[in-house]
Enzyme design. Structure first.
Site, PDB file in Angstrom:
ATOM      1  CD  GLU A 278     -35.421 -25.931  -8.743  1.00 56.70           C
ATOM      2  OE1 GLU A 278     -36.339 -26.631  -8.365  1.00 56.70           O
ATOM      3  OE2 GLU A 278     -34.319 -26.022  -9.117  1.00 56.70           O
TER       4      GLU A 278
ATOM      5  CE  LYS B 206     -38.774 -30.657  -8.759  1.00 54.43           C
ATOM      6  NZ  LYS B 206     -38.239 -31.747  -8.197  1.00 54.43           N
TER       7      LYS B 206
ATOM      8  CD  GLU C 178     -40.044 -34.232  -6.525  1.00 55.40           C
ATOM      9  OE1 GLU C 178     -40.379 -33.108  -7.074  1.00 55.40           O
ATOM     10  OE2 GLU C 178     -38.911 -34.629  -6.317  1.00 55.40           O
TER      11      GLU C 178
END
Length: 260
Positions: free
Chosen positions: A165, A116, A54
């Site tokens: 998620e 994200k 990330e």
């Protein structure tokens, strides 16, 4: 009001503003809108390591992680290290990211890129596509089943992979549907911010094998991955571990070396 509620409330205001500034047809005319996307799910299925690394400057739970690493170098470094994909935080207020970070990452590597973000509107999926993403994240905690279906099916129509998620069994049960590619289990408790790999282990048996299993949060060492692999996890999202060093790419490279 928990942190997610706060973020979503701010996000609604932000999206209304963005829509007024950049109309949909402008997004659809972006040079990147027609590019062939790369499937992260396929890469993870065929990988021995499954690392999704990330780019994250800060977070509500950790405040500043690293403000000095530029996205271009981080993306190049991650690609050289051999990660499967890269996650790019695009939320400004809480994480210090932007869509420009996604654009920069796209210009500097050929990795599958995950946008994200806290997705609550189809407009954000068009943005993801226009700015070079290959994958989008949907968070079960902030969406209804109908929204998950709507957004995931729309993402598939844009040839974007979908990572959904969840934090618990209840979220998992409401979310399972054919338009998802990957199911991510977030090991962080949103109320306490405590992290436990037991969350991933406990939910692993309920996730159908049609989906690539991804574990997120709290993966800071090789042992954690070795512990989760027997539970069927093929993807491991590593947020802060590489970013808190001076050289995220080099740090990822050493990590992967130790894993193989």
């Amino acid at each position: 009001m928990n942190i997610l509620d706060k973020i979503v409330a701010d996000k609604r205001v932000e999206i209304d503003l963005r829509k007024s500034l950049i109309p949909v047809n402008q997004l659809e005319q972006s040079v990147l809108f027609e590019r062939q996307t790369i499937s992260l799910a396929t890469k993870l299925r065929n990988s021995q390591t499954g690392i999704i690394a990330e780019h994250k400057r800060r977070s509500p739970s950790k405040s500043v992680i690293n403000q000095s690493l530029n996205v271009f170098d981080v993306a190049k470094g991650y690609e050289d290290a051999g990660v499967c994909g890269m996650s790019v935080l695009t939320d400004g207020k809480y994480f210090g990211g932007s869509l420009d970070d996604l654009l920069t990452a796209r210009a500097s590597c050929n990795l599958p890129l995950l946008r994200k973000e806290f997705i609550i509107d189809e407009y954000q999926l068009l943005e993801a596509k226009a700015y070079g993403a290959d994958v989008i994240l949907l968070i079960a905690a902030i969406l209804t089943r109908d929204e998950i279906k709507q957004f995931s099916e729309f993402a598939k129509s844009l040839n974007l992979d979908v990572l959904l998620e969840v934090h618990n069994e209840e979220e998992l049960h409401k979310s399972i549907m054919p338009s998802l590619d990957m199911l991510g289990v977030n090991n962080r408790n949103l109320k306490t911010f405590d992290v436990s790999l037991e969350t991933s282990k406990g939910l692993s048996t309920i996730i159908p094998n049609d989906f690539v299993k991804v574990s997120e949060s709290g993966i800071s060492n090789i042992e954690a991955i070795k512990e989760l692999q027997p539970y069927g996890y093929k993807g491991f999202l590593i947020g802060e571990n590489f970013m808190k060093t001076d050289n995220a790419g080099e740090s990822a490279k050493q990590f992967i070396k130790g894993l193989l």
